[in-house]
Design a protein around this motif. Structure first.
Motif, short mmCIF file in Angstrom:
data_model
loop_
_atom_site.label_atom_id
_atom_site.label_comp_id
_atom_site.label_asym_id
_atom_site.label_seq_id
_atom_site.Cartn_x
_atom_site.Cartn_y
_atom_site.Cartn_z
N LYS A 129 1.08 -0.90 -0.03
CA LYS A 129 -0.44 0.21 0.09
C LYS A 129 0.85 0.85 0.05
CE LYS A 129 -0.22 -0.28 5.40
NZ LYS A 129 -1.90 -0.52 6.33
N ASP A 130 -0.23 1.96 -0.30
CA ASP A 130 0.58 3.78 -0.26
C ASP A 130 0.83 4.57 1.16
OD1 ASP A 130 1.64 6.57 -0.08
OD2 ASP A 130 -0.16 7.58 -1.83
N LEU A 131 2.86 4.38 1.07
CA LEU A 131 2.81 4.71 2.39
C LEU A 131 2.30 5.89 3.43
CD1 LEU A 131 5.57 7.16 2.68
CD2 LEU A 131 7.01 5.56 1.50
N MET A 132 1.62 6.67 3.00
CA MET A 132 1.32 8.06 2.86
C MET A 132 -0.06 8.08 3.48
SD MET A 132 4.43 9.77 3.14
CE MET A 132 4.19 10.88 3.59
N ASP A 133 -0.88 7.23 3.04
CA ASP A 133 -1.99 7.82 2.66
C ASP A 133 -3.29 6.08 3.30
OD1 ASP A 133 -2.28 6.35 0.38
OD2 ASP A 133 -3.85 8.45 0.05
N GLY A 134 -2.33 5.02 2.98
CA GLY A 134 -2.30 3.54 2.94
C GLY A 134 -3.58 3.00 2.43
N THR A 135 -3.15 3.62 0.85
CA THR A 135 -4.27 3.29 -0.12
C THR A 135 -3.45 2.00 -1.19
OG1 THR A 135 -4.77 5.23 -0.71
CG2 THR A 135 -5.09 3.79 -2.56
N PRO A 136 -4.37 0.53 -1.09
CA PRO A 136 -3.52 -0.44 -2.41
C PRO A 136 -2.39 -0.04 -2.99
CG PRO A 136 -6.36 -0.58 -0.87
CD PRO A 136 -5.46 0.65 -1.21
N LEU A 137 -1.60 -0.74 -2.84
CA LEU A 137 -0.58 -0.26 -3.87
C LEU A 137 0.46 -0.87 -3.68
CD1 LEU A 137 0.45 1.69 -5.94
CD2 LEU A 137 2.16 3.17 -4.34
N ALA A 138 0.25 -2.23 -5.08
CA ALA A 138 1.44 -2.77 -5.23
C ALA A 138 2.29 -3.29 -6.48
CB ALA A 138 0.48 -4.36 -5.48
N ASP A 139 1.88 -2.34 -7.39
CA ASP A 139 2.43 -1.94 -8.67
C ASP A 139 4.00 -1.05 -8.90
OD1 ASP A 139 3.41 -2.53 -11.39
OD2 ASP A 139 1.57 -2.04 -12.00
N PRO A 140 4.67 -1.79 -8.93
CA PRO A 140 5.90 -0.14 -9.16
C PRO A 140 5.91 0.16 -10.40
CG PRO A 140 6.79 -2.28 -8.39
CD PRO A 140 5.78 -2.85 -8.83
N SER A 141 5.13 0.27 -11.41
CA SER A 141 5.22 0.69 -12.29
C SER A 141 4.32 2.12 -12.45
CB SER A 141 4.72 0.05 -13.66
OG SER A 141 3.52 -0.34 -13.23
N ARG A 142 3.52 1.62 -11.27
CA ARG A 142 2.56 2.91 -11.16
C ARG A 142 3.21 4.21 -10.81
NH1 ARG A 142 -2.69 1.63 -7.84
NH2 ARG A 142 -3.06 3.90 -8.47
N LEU A 143 4.62 4.15 -10.20
CA LEU A 143 5.54 5.22 -9.53
C LEU A 143 5.61 6.44 -10.51
CD1 LEU A 143 7.13 3.09 -6.62
CD2 LEU A 143 5.70 4.72 -6.72
N GLU A 144 5.28 7.96 -10.58
CA GLU A 144 5.12 8.30 -11.35
C GLU A 144 7.05 9.33 -11.47
OE1 GLU A 144 4.10 12.78 -12.68
OE2 GLU A 144 2.99 11.64 -11.52
N PRO A 145 7.94 9.41 -12.31
CA PRO A 145 9.50 9.25 -12.62
C PRO A 145 9.34 11.23 -12.20
CG PRO A 145 9.14 7.61 -13.77
CD PRO A 145 7.89 8.01 -13.58
N MET A 146 9.99 11.98 -11.31
CA MET A 146 10.65 13.13 -11.24
C MET A 146 11.77 13.92 -11.79
SD MET A 146 7.21 14.17 -9.84
CE MET A 146 7.71 15.03 -9.92
N ASP A 147 11.82 13.36 -13.22
CA ASP A 147 13.17 13.13 -14.07
C ASP A 147 13.26 14.94 -13.48
OD1 ASP A 147 13.40 10.51 -14.36
OD2 ASP A 147 11.95 11.75 -16.38
N ASP A 148 12.68 15.76 -13.73
CA ASP A 148 13.33 17.59 -13.69
C ASP A 148 13.87 17.25 -11.96
OD1 ASP A 148 12.97 17.89 -16.13
OD2 ASP A 148 10.79 18.46 -15.94
N LEU A 149 13.55 17.29 -11.36
CA LEU A 149 13.78 16.78 -9.75
C LEU A 149 15.24 16.62 -9.26
CD1 LEU A 149 13.11 18.05 -6.48
CD2 LEU A 149 12.13 16.07 -6.26
#
Length: 669
Positions: free
Chosen positions: A118-138
Motif C-alpha cells: 500500500k501507499d506509505l503516506m495514506d494507506g491506499t492499496p498499491l502493489a505495482d511499482p510501475s504506477r510510481l511517477e518518475p520526477m526526472d526534472d527534480l
C-alpha cells in the motif's frame, strides 16, 4: 685589514664577521589573482575563528543601529524539497505516489510496497511499482546540487588569498629593524659561544699533545706566527707584481664607438624589450592551491604562503617594497658597508636573486643610466653611489686632517672582473685573469687608480660595454655571470698604513633546472651558477656560526671574496625578489638563502613575529647563557684565548645595543 689566513681556517683574533640581510622587491607587473590557498589545519581554524569574531562584531553593530543582524551558517542547508519526507535523507530517485501525490525516494516507496502492499503516506492499496511517477526534472536538479556541494566540500580547506591576507597577515606586525637586528645578533652570539667552547677543547688537546711530545708550545706558536707573517708578506708582494696599473683614460680609449655599436646590436636582437610571462604557466599557478605565494611586504619581514607550511613570515633587517627609491636602498642597505671600508674594515655588498629580479638595477642602475652620466642621479645604483661617497669622504678627511700632527692620505683604486663558468675575465681589458688560491687576490687583472667620479664612471662604462658585447654574442651571458667591482682603500695616517677592500658583487641569476628545463650548454651554466651560489651560502653560514673551517677554495667566486668576508668584515646581502605569482617559487628560494645567511633560526622567526618585549626577553636569555659559558671558560683558565676575547667583546656590544632598544619595548607597552 685584508685577510691572510689559510683557506680552511681563520684566526679568531682577527675575525669579527658581521652580516646584514636586506630584501628588495621589483614592482609588481599586475595585481595578484584572488587564488585559493590550501592552509594547514591550525591556520584554517584560526582564520575561521577570526571570520566568526568579525561576523559577530558586525552583527552587534547592526543590532545597535536597529538593522536585521543574522550570522550566516558556514554550512549550506539542504532545500526541503530534496529531502525524503519519511527518512529525511537527500533523495536519489524521486517519484510521485499515485494516490497521495507525495514525492518520495523510489527505494523507500518500493520497500514499503513490497512489504505492506500500500501507499506509505495514506494507506491506499498499491502493489505495482510501475504506477510510481518518475520526477526526472527534480532528479536532475538534485544531482546538480549534489555535485556543487561535493565540490564545495572538497575545497572547504582552500581559502581565497584575500581572506588569508585579511585574517592571518597582520599589517606592520614585524619588529622594528633595530630590535630584529639585535635579536639575530643574539642568536649568532650563541653560535659564537659554542665555537669558543670548541676552541677551548682544541687548546686543551693541543697542550696535551705538546706535553707528550716534549715540544715548547710558546716557541712553536712563535715559529708559526713568523711563518704566517712571512707568507703574508710574500703573498702581498706577489699580488703587487701580478697586477698592472693603468689609468681610466688608457682603459677606455676607443670604446666610444663600441658603445654605440653594442646599443644598435641590442635593438636588433630585442634585448631592450621586456619578456612577457607565459600565460599558460600563469593560469596553471592561479589554479594550483599548493603553489607558493607572496602575501605581504612589511618593514622588517616578508610574509609568504609556503606549500605544506601555510602562512610563514621571513624576518630581515630591512625590506624594501617595489616603490623604494635607489637612494633609500643605498642609505639603509649598502652605505654602512661603504663607511666600514672607509674606517678600515673589509666590506662586501652581495646582490642575490633570480634573473630579472633587479640585482643589476640595484647595483648599477637601469639600462642607459651610465651612458653620458657625469655624477650621481636619482637612478644611480649602489656602485656609483659608493664610489661617489668614497671619493667625497677621502677628500674631506684629507682636508680636515691637513693641519694635524698625523695627516691622512687616502688612495683609491679599482678592479672590475666577471666570473663565468668559474673562469675570470678582466672587464677593464677583456683579458683572462685568475684568482690566487692563497689569500684570494686577483692575478693578471688591471688595477686602476680612482681619482675622480668621472674617471670611475668611465671605468664602469668600459666594463659595461664588454659585458654587453658578451650578451649580444653569447646568448645573454651577462645574466649568467657574476660581476665583481673591487675598490681598494689605502689610508696613510702618520706612520701607519691601513688597507681595506670593498667588494660590490652582482651575482648571476639563480635558476632551478626542473623549472627552466635547461639543456646542453645552458644546463652546464646553470649547474655552475647554482654550485657557486651554494658554496657562497656555505661560506657565509660558516662565518656566521664561527666555524673553524670555511670552504673558500671550492669556487673562484668564494676564493675571490675571501679577502672581503674573512677577517674583520662587514657584509650586506641584498636579496632581490619579484612579487609576481609566476616567480613565487624563486622568491621563496631567495628568501631561504637570505635566512641561511643571517642565521635566522626557528626561535628567532617565532619571536620576530611577536613583540619587542618578547624579543628583549630572548636577548636577555642569550646574554645570561653566554655569560655563564664565559665564567666556565674562566674557571678552566681559557680567558687568554682569542675566541674568548671575541665572545667577550660581542657580549659587551650586544649588552649596549640591548640598552639602546629597551626604549622600543617601553613605548610598545
Amino acid at each position: 685589514s685584508s685577510s691572510t689566513e689559510d683557506n680552511s681556517t681563520f684566526d679568531a683574533d682577527k675575525t669579527d664577521f658581521r652580516i646584514s640581510v636586506c630584501v628588495r622587491f621589483r614592482p609588481r607587473n599586475e595585481p595578484p589573482p584572488d587564488a585559493k590557498l590550501k592552509l594547514p589545519l591550525h591556520q584554517f581554524v584560526k582564520l575561521k575563528r577570526q571570520e566568526a569574531k568579525r561576523a559577530k562584531m558586525e552583527a552587534a553593530k547592526k543590532r545597535e543601529r536597529g538593522e536585521d543582524a543574522q550570522i550566516d551558517d558556514i554550512f549550506e542547508k539542504v532545500p526541503p524539497k530534496y529531502l525524503d519526507p519519511c527518512l529525511g535523507h537527500v533523495m536519489r530517485d524521486p517519484v510521485r505516489l499515485p494516490s497521495s501525490g507525495t514525492v518520495v525516494d523510489r527505494k523507500v516507496a518500493v520497500a514499503y510496497m513490497s512489504k505492506f502492499g500500500k501507499d506509505l503516506m495514506d494507506g491506499t492499496p498499491l502493489a505495482d511499482p510501475s504506477r510510481l511517477e518518475p520526477m526526472d526534472d527534480l532528479r536532475n536538479e538534485i544531482n546538480e546540487w549534489r555535485e556543487a556541494r561535493d565540490e564545495t566540500q572538497s575545497n572547504i580547506d582552500k581559502v581565497n588569498r584575500s581572506k588569508v591576507v585579511d585574517n592571518l597577515v597582520e599589517p606592520n606586525s614585524g619588529l622594528a629593524p633595530e630590535v630584529l637586528e639585535a635579536l639575530c645578533e643574539a642568536d649568532r652570539l650563541q653560535a659564537l659561544a659554542l665555537s669558543a667552547e670548541d676552541a677551548a677543547d682544541h687548546a686543551d688537546l693541543a697542550a696535551l699533545q705538546r706535553m707528550l711530545s716534549g715540544e715548547d708550545g710558546e716557541d712553536g706558536a712563535a715559529a708559526d706566527g713568523a711563518t704566517a707573517a712571512a707568507g703574508a708578506a710574500d703573498e702581498e708582494a706577489e699580488a703587487e707584481e701580478g697586477n698592472t696599473v693603468a689609468t681610466a683614460e688608457q682603459l677606455t680609449k676607443g670604446l666610444e664607438g663600441a658603445e654605440e655599436e653594442v646599443g644598435a646590436a641590442e635593438q636588433m636582437m630585442g634585448l631592450n624589450g621586456k619578456g612577457g610571462e607565459s600565460p599558460t604557466r600563469h593560469s596553471q599557478r592561479e589554479s594550483d592551491p599548493s603553489a607558493a605565494r607572496l602575501l605581504g611586504i612589511q618593514t622588517s619581514q616578508v610574509v609568504m604562503y609556503v606549500p605544506g607550511q601555510g602562512v610563514r613570515p621571513y624576518p630581515f633587517s630591512r625590506v624594501f617594497d617595489g616603490q623604494s627609491e635607489q637612494d633609500k636602498v643605498y642609505d639603509l642597505c649598502a652605505r654602512p658597508a661603504v663607511l666600514s671600508c672607509l674606517n678600515g674594515f673589509n666590506a662586501c655588498v652581495l646582490a642575490y636573486g633570480q634573473t630579472g629580479s633587479g640585482k643589476t638595477h640595484s647595483c648599477f642602475g637601469p639600462q642607459g643610466t651610465l651612458e653620458g652620466a657625469t655624477g650621481v642621479s636619482g637612478q644611480s645604483g649602489i656602485v656609483v653611489r659608493a664610489l661617489s661617497e668614497a671619493l667625497e669622504a677621502a677628500q674631506m678627511l684629507e682636508e680636515s686632517s691637513r693641519l694635524s700632527a698625523a695627516p691622512v692620505t687616502t688612495k683609491l683604486s679599482a678592479s672590475y672582473v666577471e666570473i663565468y663558468n668559474d673562469q675570470v675575465t678582466d672587464l677593464l681589458t677583456g683579458d683572462m685573469c685568475d684568482v690566487r688560491r692563497a689569500g684570494g687576490a686577483l692575478s693578471g687583472a688591471v688595477e686602476c687608480p680612482v681619482e675622480s667620479l668621472d674617471g670611475a664612471l668611465r671605468l664602469l662604462r668600459a666594463g659595461q660595454v664588454r659585458k654587453r658585447f658578451a650578451a649580444t654574442a653569447m646568448n645573454d651571458r651577462s645574466s649568467r655571470a657574476h660581476t665583481v667591482f673591487i675598490l681598494q682603500v689605502r689610508q696613510t695616517r702618520g706612520d701607519s698604513l691601513v688597507n681595506a677592500t670593498l667588494h660590490l658583487v652582482d651575482l648571476a641569476g639563480s635558476e632551478r633546472l626542473k623549472k627552466s628545463k635547461a639543456e646542453g650548454k645552458r644546463k652546464t651554466e646553470a649547474v655552475g651558477i647554482n654550485k657557486s651560489l651554494m658554496v657562497l651560502g656555505k661560506v657565509i653560514a660558516a662565518l656566521v656560526e664561527g666555524k673553524s673551517h670555511v670552504p673558500y677554495l671550492e669556487t673562484k667566486l668564494t676564493t675571490l671574496l675571501k679577502g672581503a668576508l674573512g677577517g674583520a668584515s662587514r657584509t650586506t646581502a641584498l636579496i632581490c625578489c619579484r612579487q609576481d605569482d609566476a616567480q613565487a617559487d624563486e622568491t621563496l628560494q631567495a628568501l631561504r638563502f637570505g635566512e641561511r645567511c643571517s642565521l635566522v633560526t626557528n626561535a628567532v622567526q617565532s619571536v620576530a613575529a611577536s613583540s619587542a618585549s618578547e624579543a628583549l626577553a630572548a636577548i636577555d636569555s642569550t646574554l645570561k647563557s653566554c655569560q655563564s659559558q664565559m665564567e666556565s671558560l674562566r674557571n678552566r683558565g681559557k680567558s687568554h684565548l682569542s675566541a674568548f676575547k671575541q665572545l667577550q667583546d660581542r657580549v659587551e656590544q650586544l649588552t649596549q645595543r640591548r640598552r639602546a632598544i629597551a626604549d622600543v619595548a617601553r613605548q610598545e607597552a
